[in-house]
Design a protein around this motif. Sequence first.
Motif, PDB file in Angstrom:
ATOM      1  N   GLN A  53      -5.246  15.707   3.073  1.00 56.05           N
ATOM      2  CA  GLN A  53      -6.340  16.693   3.128  1.00 56.05           C
ATOM      3  C   GLN A  53      -7.668  16.024   3.471  1.00 56.05           C
ATOM      4  O   GLN A  53      -8.497  16.588   4.190  1.00 56.05           O
ATOM      5  N   ILE A  54      -7.861  14.787   2.977  1.00 58.76           N
ATOM      6  CA  ILE A  54      -9.080  14.028   3.306  1.00 58.76           C
ATOM      7  C   ILE A  54      -9.097  13.733   4.809  1.00 58.76           C
ATOM      8  O   ILE A  54     -10.128  13.860   5.480  1.00 58.76           O
ATOM      9  N   LYS A  55      -7.931  13.372   5.340  1.00 62.41           N
ATOM     10  CA  LYS A  55      -7.802  13.061   6.770  1.00 62.41           C
ATOM     11  C   LYS A  55      -8.183  14.287   7.608  1.00 62.41           C
ATOM     12  O   LYS A  55      -8.923  14.184   8.601  1.00 62.41           O
ATOM     13  N   ALA A  56      -7.713  15.459   7.197  1.00 60.11           N
ATOM     14  CA  ALA A  56      -8.040  16.699   7.913  1.00 60.11           C
ATOM     15  C   ALA A  56      -9.538  17.001   7.826  1.00 60.11           C
ATOM     16  O   ALA A  56     -10.182  17.363   8.827  1.00 60.11           O
ATOM     17  N   ALA A  57     -10.109  16.835   6.620  1.00 58.09           N
ATOM     18  CA  ALA A  57     -11.538  17.096   6.426  1.00 58.09           C
ATOM     19  C   ALA A  57     -12.388  16.138   7.266  1.00 58.09           C
ATOM     20  O   ALA A  57     -13.406  16.529   7.863  1.00 58.09           O
ATOM     21  N   TYR A  58     -11.962  14.892   7.327  1.00 61.44           N
ATOM     22  CA  TYR A  58     -12.685  13.862   8.079  1.00 61.44           C
ATOM     23  C   TYR A  58     -12.767  14.247   9.554  1.00 61.44           C
ATOM     24  O   TYR A  58     -13.810  14.136  10.194  1.00 61.44           O
ATOM     25  N   LYS A  59     -11.664  14.740  10.087  1.00 60.60           N
ATOM     26  CA  LYS A  59     -11.632  15.133  11.496  1.00 60.60           C
ATOM     27  C   LYS A  59     -12.535  16.350  11.722  1.00 60.60           C
ATOM     28  O   LYS A  59     -13.286  16.418  12.700  1.00 60.60           O
ATOM     29  N   THR A  60     -12.474  17.310  10.794  1.00 64.05           N
ATOM     30  CA  THR A  60     -13.300  18.509  10.901  1.00 64.05           C
ATOM     31  C   THR A  60     -14.788  18.152  10.858  1.00 64.05           C
ATOM     32  O   THR A  60     -15.591  18.659  11.644  1.00 64.05           O
ATOM     33  N   LEU A  61     -15.162  17.271   9.954  1.00 63.50           N
ATOM     34  CA  LEU A  61     -16.573  16.916   9.770  1.00 63.50           C
ATOM     35  C   LEU A  61     -17.106  15.984  10.855  1.00 63.50           C
ATOM     36  O   LEU A  61     -18.256  16.078  11.255  1.00 63.50           O
ATOM     37  N   HIS A  62     -16.253  15.058  11.314  1.00 60.41           N
ATOM     38  CA  HIS A  62     -16.763  14.001  12.202  1.00 60.41           C
ATOM     39  C   HIS A  62     -16.111  13.933  13.579  1.00 60.41           C
ATOM     40  O   HIS A  62     -16.486  13.110  14.407  1.00 60.41           O
ATOM     41  N   GLY A  63     -15.091  14.772  13.802  1.00 58.81           N
ATOM     42  CA  GLY A  63     -14.435  14.770  15.112  1.00 58.81           C
ATOM     43  C   GLY A  63     -13.735  13.466  15.425  1.00 58.81           C
ATOM     44  O   GLY A  63     -13.548  13.096  16.587  1.00 58.81           O
ATOM     45  N   VAL A  67      -7.466   7.626  10.256  1.00 57.95           N
ATOM     46  CA  VAL A  67      -6.568   6.467  10.324  1.00 57.95           C
ATOM     47  C   VAL A  67      -6.994   5.506  11.444  1.00 57.95           C
ATOM     48  O   VAL A  67      -7.017   4.283  11.260  1.00 57.95           O
ATOM     49  N   ASP A  68      -7.397   6.061  12.590  1.00 55.69           N
ATOM     50  CA  ASP A  68      -7.888   5.203  13.684  1.00 55.69           C
ATOM     51  C   ASP A  68      -9.133   4.429  13.255  1.00 55.69           C
ATOM     52  O   ASP A  68      -9.260   3.234  13.537  1.00 55.69           O
ATOM     53  N   ASP A  69     -10.052   5.110  12.572  1.00 54.72           N
ATOM     54  CA  ASP A  69     -11.272   4.445  12.100  1.00 54.72           C
ATOM     55  C   ASP A  69     -10.940   3.335  11.102  1.00 54.72           C
ATOM     56  O   ASP A  69     -11.512   2.244  11.158  1.00 54.72           O
ATOM     57  N   LEU A  70     -10.021   3.626  10.170  1.00 52.50           N
ATOM     58  CA  LEU A  70      -9.628   2.605   9.190  1.00 52.50           C
ATOM     59  C   LEU A  70      -9.013   1.396   9.902  1.00 52.50           C
ATOM     60  O   LEU A  70      -9.319   0.249   9.574  1.00 52.50           O
ATOM     61  N   LYS A  71      -8.177   1.666  10.896  1.00 53.07           N
ATOM     62  CA  LYS A  71      -7.546   0.563  11.639  1.00 53.07           C
ATOM     63  C   LYS A  71      -8.590  -0.297  12.339  1.00 53.07           C
ATOM     64  O   LYS A  71      -8.455  -1.520  12.397  1.00 53.07           O
ATOM     65  N   SER A  72      -9.620   0.333  12.875  1.00 52.03           N
ATOM     66  CA  SER A  72     -10.611  -0.468  13.608  1.00 52.03           C
ATOM     67  C   SER A  72     -11.555  -1.224  12.674  1.00 52.03           C
ATOM     68  O   SER A  72     -12.122  -2.242  13.046  1.00 52.03           O
ATOM     69  N   GLU A  73     -11.705  -0.736  11.443  1.00 49.98           N
ATOM     70  CA  GLU A  73     -12.627  -1.388  10.501  1.00 49.98           C
ATOM     71  C   GLU A  73     -11.957  -2.447   9.632  1.00 49.98           C
ATOM     72  O   GLU A  73     -12.606  -3.372   9.162  1.00 49.98           O
ATOM     73  N   LEU A  74     -10.666  -2.267   9.360  1.00 52.85           N
ATOM     74  CA  LEU A  74      -9.980  -3.170   8.428  1.00 52.85           C
ATOM     75  C   LEU A  74      -9.069  -4.116   9.197  1.00 52.85           C
ATOM     76  O   LEU A  74      -8.794  -3.923  10.374  1.00 52.85           O
ATOM     77  N   GLY A  75      -8.563  -5.138   8.486  1.00 54.05           N
ATOM     78  CA  GLY A  75      -7.667  -6.073   9.154  1.00 54.05           C
ATOM     79  C   GLY A  75      -6.657  -6.670   8.194  1.00 54.05           C
ATOM     80  O   GLY A  75      -6.763  -6.478   6.975  1.00 54.05           O
ATOM     81  N   GLY A  76      -5.690  -7.367   8.728  1.00 51.46           N
ATOM     82  CA  GLY A  76      -4.728  -8.128   7.929  1.00 51.46           C
ATOM     83  C   GLY A  76      -3.905  -7.295   6.972  1.00 51.46           C
ATOM     84  O   GLY A  76      -3.612  -6.123   7.220  1.00 51.46           O
ATOM     85  N   LYS A  77      -3.538  -7.921   5.853  1.00 51.03           N
ATOM     86  CA  LYS A  77      -2.663  -7.272   4.866  1.00 51.03           C
ATOM     87  C   LYS A  77      -3.338  -6.072   4.233  1.00 51.03           C
ATOM     88  O   LYS A  77      -2.680  -5.082   3.900  1.00 51.03           O
TER      89      LYS A  77
END
Length: 320
Positions: A53-63, A67-77
């Motif tokens: 539900q957070i993922k859906a809200a995030y897309k609605t609020l920010h377009g 998950v893509d944003d998390l992948k680009s910001e985080l790394g490794g394990k």
Amino acid sequence: MTTMATRGSVKPFANFNANGDAEVLFKAMKGLGTDEDAILQLLTARSNSQRQQIKAAYKTLHGKDLVDDLKSELGGKFETVIISLMTPPLCYDVTELRNAIKGAGTNEKVLTEILASRTAAQVKEIIDMYKKEYDCSLEDDITGDCSGYFQRMLVILLQASRQHGVDEGSVKTDAEALFAAGEQKFGTDEDRFISILGNRSTVHLKRVFDEYKKLSGYEIEESIQRETSGSLQEVLLAVVKCTRRVPAYFAESLYYAMKGAGTDDQTLVRIMVTRSEVDMLDIRAEFRKMFATSLYSMIKSETSGDCRKTLLLLCGGDDA
């Protein structure tokens, strides 16, 4: 939800607000640097369905895709754990199986763990979703990739059609058949092992194992270790352990993923994520009974950084 779900360390957050959580995550990734702490504290305190539900809200609020944003910001394990937490459980199992088959070399450990420990209903859902996702059958992929008795045992598990209840008349004959197929014979009749262990109900098998012990003087696990080897031995032992107690099976898998030189991070993350809402409290209790340490303290000593923080929150407490 199954009744087991109450034995998880991660529970749905009571005053849940998807938009509010989406904003916290957006701020944690905005501008220079990333607030990893904010991300891991929030996501480990939400159930998987709340994360969706957070993922859906995030897309609605920010377009944008969370998950893509998390992948680009985080790394490794750390990235691996967080992305695993963001994946719906069924989808996670399906992806793990696909990677186990299609990756470089077959990962028998993943195939064994998932197919031996999931319920019949879950296995059926996995098969359906696999077909939808990849337009081919899981069974065909497994038979194309594995061979011999190991392959045959996996195919039996994929049928997810164990018998129900206890067949009083065949408890003793099953125990005798297993004894005759292994300890009593030169060589091993693997067929007999896979057919009985793959098709009888859990309650029936528990009775068979007790009868087997009386009859032979051995635990069935000891005989499987002596009479079989390799991947077949692994899958037969996994089936026996899951028949006895699923949380004990996972406790042991976690212990050996961390014991010795180097940690099997893939197994560690997979079990901690997939069992966090199912039976983590039981896994912790079994772990403490079986080993001279708690799951919490072993994770603490064998991992590091944000990955460690996240796994400890999923563990949910120490049993020192």
